[in-house]
Design an enzyme around this catalytic site. Structure first.
Site, PDB file in Angstrom:
ATOM      1  N   PRO A 177      28.499  33.595  30.014  1.00 54.01           N
ATOM      2  CA  PRO A 177      27.150  33.035  29.916  1.00 54.01           C
ATOM      3  C   PRO A 177      26.243  33.987  29.143  1.00 54.01           C
ATOM      4  O   PRO A 177      26.335  35.199  29.294  1.00 54.01           O
ATOM      5  CB  PRO A 177      26.709  32.924  31.379  1.00 54.01           C
ATOM      6  CG  PRO A 177      27.982  32.835  32.145  1.00 54.01           C
ATOM      7  CD  PRO A 177      28.956  33.696  31.402  1.00 54.01           C
ATOM      8  N   GLU A 178      25.407  33.429  28.297  1.00 51.17           N
ATOM      9  CA  GLU A 178      24.499  34.263  27.521  1.00 51.17           C
ATOM     10  C   GLU A 178      23.125  34.303  28.183  1.00 51.17           C
ATOM     11  O   GLU A 178      22.909  33.700  29.232  1.00 51.17           O
ATOM     12  CB  GLU A 178      24.433  33.736  26.088  1.00 51.17           C
ATOM     13  CG  GLU A 178      25.775  33.852  25.368  1.00 51.17           C
ATOM     14  CD  GLU A 178      25.647  33.743  23.862  1.00 51.17           C
ATOM     15  OE1 GLU A 178      24.551  34.012  23.333  1.00 51.17           O
ATOM     16  OE2 GLU A 178      26.640  33.398  23.200  1.00 51.17           O
ATOM     17  N   HIS A 199      36.968  29.988  46.516  1.00 46.75           N
ATOM     18  CA  HIS A 199      36.409  30.984  45.606  1.00 46.75           C
ATOM     19  C   HIS A 199      34.972  31.360  45.969  1.00 46.75           C
ATOM     20  O   HIS A 199      34.273  31.976  45.160  1.00 46.75           O
ATOM     21  CB  HIS A 199      36.473  30.469  44.172  1.00 46.75           C
ATOM     22  CG  HIS A 199      37.864  30.102  43.735  1.00 46.75           C
ATOM     23  ND1 HIS A 199      38.870  31.023  43.596  1.00 46.75           N
ATOM     24  CD2 HIS A 199      38.404  28.885  43.429  1.00 46.75           C
ATOM     25  CE1 HIS A 199      39.978  30.419  43.207  1.00 46.75           C
ATOM     26  NE2 HIS A 199      39.722  29.126  43.104  1.00 46.75           N
ATOM     27  N   ARG A 204      37.412  33.159  38.493  1.00 43.64           N
ATOM     28  CA  ARG A 204      38.168  34.217  37.805  1.00 43.64           C
ATOM     29  C   ARG A 204      37.802  35.622  38.279  1.00 43.64           C
ATOM     30  O   ARG A 204      38.478  36.586  37.921  1.00 43.64           O
ATOM     31  CB  ARG A 204      37.953  34.104  36.298  1.00 43.64           C
ATOM     32  CG  ARG A 204      38.452  32.773  35.742  1.00 43.64           C
ATOM     33  CD  ARG A 204      38.452  32.786  34.238  1.00 43.64           C
ATOM     34  NE  ARG A 204      38.890  31.491  33.697  1.00 43.64           N
ATOM     35  CZ  ARG A 204      39.075  31.249  32.407  1.00 43.64           C
ATOM     36  NH1 ARG A 204      38.862  32.216  31.528  1.00 43.64           N
ATOM     37  NH2 ARG A 204      39.469  30.059  31.995  1.00 43.64           N
TER      38      ARG A 204
END
Length: 294
Positions: free
Chosen positions: A2-3, A104, A123
């Site tokens: 993500p930016e 998760h 992840r």
């Protein structure tokens, strides 16, 4: 990853639920994410009030009443879900359903007012850290970071001073976090296109020999702010599993003028060029060879 606009979107979504609230209970379901959690992580957070929730570059920063700051990085697939007594605030579209990935759910904040914020990360490339507030600027995450690209601090004069005399490609200089913090590949491509600047041109070409800004430096500063502001307003870009805190995906991607449009006609009226992709430092660069001549 993500930016900056995605991280800012997440911050704005979390702010009403977390800012000014005390953490009544913490649950940490594993010893680590990308890195191990700090010593006594849950104990140090339990009872702390979140005085403010801020962003520095691509990090979320919660300033705590205990004199520490909680630093959070989303990694590639990190996201937050907000649950209140009335609803789970995740009604929008996901690449995967919000309830299906509960395995998760790695960190759960229980907050005053019966709200609960869950950090979910498939992840586990995200991470969290605690650092003293009085040394926040010098901590390992922020030491050496450049200025923020949103706001009035970034100007043509500032960019010219930063880039003067540099022979590195313009795109590489914009991605250098020591100069400007938080700019990522997508928005640099978009800003350079709007400013009609070639990504392979020497960074120093936008400044005079004495470091004064050329017109290109002013255009670049303006387009960087515009692109980031528009992306935040649109909710960021749809990147892999990125989602807002309300569950919806970002849609700035529908406004991309050049990024990921290889082989498509340039959108500049009357140009007639074709968007080209090259690789710079292992990253894809998209630009129009006609609009962005060297």
């Amino acid at each position: 990853m993500p930016e900056l606009p995605e991280v800012e979107t997440v911050r704005r979504g979390l702010q009403p639920a977390m800012e000014g609230r005390r953490i009544t209970q913490m649950r940490v379901n594993r010893p680590d994410l990308r890195f191990p959690f700090p010593s006594r992580f849950a104990a140090r957070l339990t009872g702390a009030r979140i005085d403010s929730l801020e962003r520095r570059a691509k990090y979320l920063v919660a300033r705590l009443s205990t004199g520490e700051a909680l630093i959070m990085h989303l990694g590639m697939t990190g996201r937050f879900l907000i649950e209140t007594p009335d609803a789970l605030i995740a009604p929008g579209e996901f690449h995967r359903e919000p309830g299906a990935g509960a395995i998760h759910d790695h960190v759960i904040f229980s907050l005053e007012g019966d709200a609960r914020v869950t950090y979910n990360d498939v992840r586990r490339f995200g991470y969290m850290d605690l650092v003293p507030l009085d040394s926040l600027a010098e901590c390992r995450h922020f030491k050496g970071l450049g200025l923020e690209p949103l706001g009035n601090a970034l100007s043509g004069a500032v960019i010219a001073k930063l880039f003067a005399g540099k022979f590195a490609p313009l795109k590489a200089a914009l991605l250098d976090q020591r100069l400007i913090a938080g700019l990522g590949n997508i928005y640099v491509c978009e800003a350079l296109f709007r400013a009609r600047l070639n990504p392979e041109a020497p960074a120093g070409s936008i400044a005079t020999k004495t470091g004064r800004p050329r017109a290109a430096a002013h255009r670049l500063a303006e387009t960087i702010r515009d692109v980031l502001t528009e992306a935040v307003a649109a909710g960021g870009s749809t990147l892999r599993d990125f989602a807002h805190t309300d569950g919806t995906l970002g849609y700035f991607q529908h406004g991309f003028r050049v990024y990921d449009r290889e082989g498509e006609p340039c959108v500049t009226p009357g140009c007639g060029g074709t968007v080209t992709r090259i690789v710079q430092s292992g990253r894809s660069t998209f630009y129009c060879p006609l609009c962005q001549k060297r």
